[in-house]
Design an enzyme around this catalytic site. Structure first.
Site, PDB file in Angstrom:
ATOM      1  N   LYS A 123       0.850  -1.200   0.000  1.00  0.00           N
ATOM      2  CA  LYS A 123       0.000   0.000   0.000  1.00  0.00           C
ATOM      3  C   LYS A 123       0.885   1.249   0.000  1.00  0.00           C
ATOM      4  CE  LYS A 123      -0.230  -0.393   5.053  1.00  0.00           C
ATOM      5  NZ  LYS A 123      -1.035  -0.847   6.188  1.00  0.00           N
ATOM      6  N   TYR A 167      15.195  30.384   9.018  1.00  0.00           N
ATOM      7  CA  TYR A 167      14.000  31.076   9.531  1.00  0.00           C
ATOM      8  C   TYR A 167      14.022  31.090  11.051  1.00  0.00           C
ATOM      9  CZ  TYR A 167      11.669  30.896   4.965  1.00  0.00           C
ATOM     10  OH  TYR A 167      11.321  31.062   3.646  1.00  0.00           O
TER      11      TYR A 167
HETATM   12  C1  PLP Z   1      -0.196  -1.814   6.846  1.00  0.00           C
HETATM   13  C2  PLP Z   1      -0.746  -3.111   7.335  1.00  0.00           C
HETATM   14  C3  PLP Z   1       0.091  -4.231   7.514  1.00  0.00           C
HETATM   15  C4  PLP Z   1       1.597  -4.165   7.398  1.00  0.00           C
HETATM   16  O1  PLP Z   1       2.119  -3.764   8.653  1.00  0.00           O
HETATM   17  P1  PLP Z   1       3.677  -3.600   8.934  1.00  0.00           P
HETATM   18  O2  PLP Z   1       3.716  -3.172  10.353  1.00  0.00           O
HETATM   19  O3  PLP Z   1       4.165  -2.556   7.997  1.00  0.00           O
HETATM   20  O4  PLP Z   1       4.310  -4.918   8.678  1.00  0.00           O
HETATM   21  C5  PLP Z   1      -0.506  -5.441   7.835  1.00  0.00           C
HETATM   22  N1  PLP Z   1      -1.847  -5.540   8.017  1.00  0.00           N
HETATM   23  C6  PLP Z   1      -2.658  -4.474   7.890  1.00  0.00           C
HETATM   24  C7  PLP Z   1      -4.115  -4.660   8.126  1.00  0.00           C
HETATM   25  C8  PLP Z   1      -2.148  -3.224   7.566  1.00  0.00           C
HETATM   26  O5  PLP Z   1      -2.968  -2.172   7.487  1.00  0.00           O
END
Ligand code: PLP
Length: 356
Positions: free
Chosen positions: A34, A248
């Site tokens: 994702k 800044y």
């Molecule tokens: C993003 C996600 C993962 C992956 O988690 P990591 O901590 O990056 O390994 C697994 N399951 C779900 C439901 C997620 O949203």
């Protein structure tokens, strides 16, 4: 030439996948890609993992699923959010497997006759059927009969802290809900789970951050290596001839003799503004501090400790990678590696090393 570059080592990604797969065996290992594979580039990342034998991929939403499907015609692609009402046909056409999170999604998807993953909430209070929803589904024989569940899924709230009682409690709740539904394979944990043992994984563990080189634990080491290296280009060097302030708000005072390097990476590129006067970079293995506030397009380093020949305009400087750990930098910024990686902006050029 851009002011920032992200080097992505696909061989290191493959080695992390192999390590996690070995740790999680006999569980099957899915890759969570994702958010553009946590900022690393979903197409090159997924293609390499496919070449390493990965056959299950998770994305968050349908648009990400469609993009991935165009790049990898085969393999299972699961979509965490499931379809929005009326969006089922898009899933069917692209052979995306939804993760169903509500009874409405379950009812609409059952009409397609296609397989799905079913997510039950056991303590995240996020996506997934509640215990009451599971009871309603279990009592509806017709709906259950129309549904083909490839994986019963849940997600742990505290897998990054394996000793927390919450983990065992979630497994207990999951067992109760599982027993009410038809037999199905399970998908329970994330990266952290893959490293702590089988019952936290289920049949299919969902690997994210650890594939990409982030430590999935709060307080223990993980057998993984860095995958991403963020580089900033030196766009100017300034010798400090009189007492001055940097950036800044004039928050950093600098006394001569001193030297400041300006890098072409700023918060618009995802380098956190919270790293002003706190961040650290590495020039040829020498750690140098970020001085002054981080600007939108640039940041300053005090490079006085370096010899005058040790840095020049045009050179690339490591902002995180092998020398400055991504978890170390994220902690200094008050965040986690996930946010640092996914926040890297589109101006940062992605360059891939290792076999595609
Ligand atoms: C993003 C996600 C993962 C992956 O988690 P990591 O901590 O990056 O390994 C697994 N399951 C779900 C439901 C997620 O949203």
């Amino acid at each position: 030439m851009s002011g920032g570059k992200l080097l992505i080592d696909l061989d290191a990604l493959a080695r992390n996948y192999a390590r996690l797969r070995q740790a999680a065996a006999p569980a099957r290992c899915a890759a969570v890609v994702k958010a553009n594979a946590y900022g690393l580039g979903v197409v090159p990342v997924a293609r390499r993992l496919l070449a390493e034998g990965c056959r299950d991929f998770f994305v968050a939403c349908a648009a990400e699923g469609l993009e991935l499907r165009a790049a990898i015609p085969e393999s299972a692609i699961y979509v965490f959010n499931g379809p929005t009402a009326g969006g089922e046909s898009e899933f069917v056409e692209a052979s995306l497997i939804p993760v169903l999170n509500t009874l409405e999604q379950v009812r609409a998807w059952a009409m397609t006759g296609r397989p799905a993953a079913l997510n039950v909430d056991t303590g995240m209070t996020r996506l997934g059927l509640s215990a009451a929803d599971v009871d309603a589904l279990a009592a509806d024989a017709e709906l259950l009969g129309a549904l083909s569940i490839v994986y019963l899924m849940t997600h742990l709230a505290c897998a990054d802290e394996p000793s927390r009682e919450m983990n065992a409690e979630q497994l207990r709740r999951f067992g109760v809900l599982h027993a009410k539904l038809p037999a199905a394979k399970t998908s329970i944990g994330n990266s952290a789970a893959s490293l702590i043992g089988g019952r936290w994984c289920g049949d299919l563990v969902r690997l994210g951050i650890a594939l990409y080189g982030g430590n999935p634990f709060v307080a223990r080491a993980a057998p993984i290596e860095p995958v991403a290296t963020l580089l900033g280009r030196v766009i100017q060097l300034r010798d400090i001839a009189e007492p001055s302030t940097v950036g800044y708000g004039a928050t950093y005072e600098i006394q001569p003799p001193a030297r400041v390097a300006l890098l072409g990476v700023g918060y618009a590129d995802g380098y956190p503004r919270s790293l002003g006067n706190v961040g650290i970079a590495s020039v040829g293995g020498v750690r140098v501090p970020v001085v002054g506030r981080v600007s939108m397009d640039s940041l300053c380093l005090d490079v006085s400790a370096l010899g005058s020949d040790d840095i020049e305009v045009g050179q690339w400087v490591e902002l995180f990678g092998a020398e400055i750990g991504i978890d170390e930098l994220a902690e200094a910024a008050g965040t986690i590696s996930y946010e640092l990686l996914t926040g890297l902006g589109s101006r940062i050029e992605r360059e891939y090393v290792g076999g595609a």
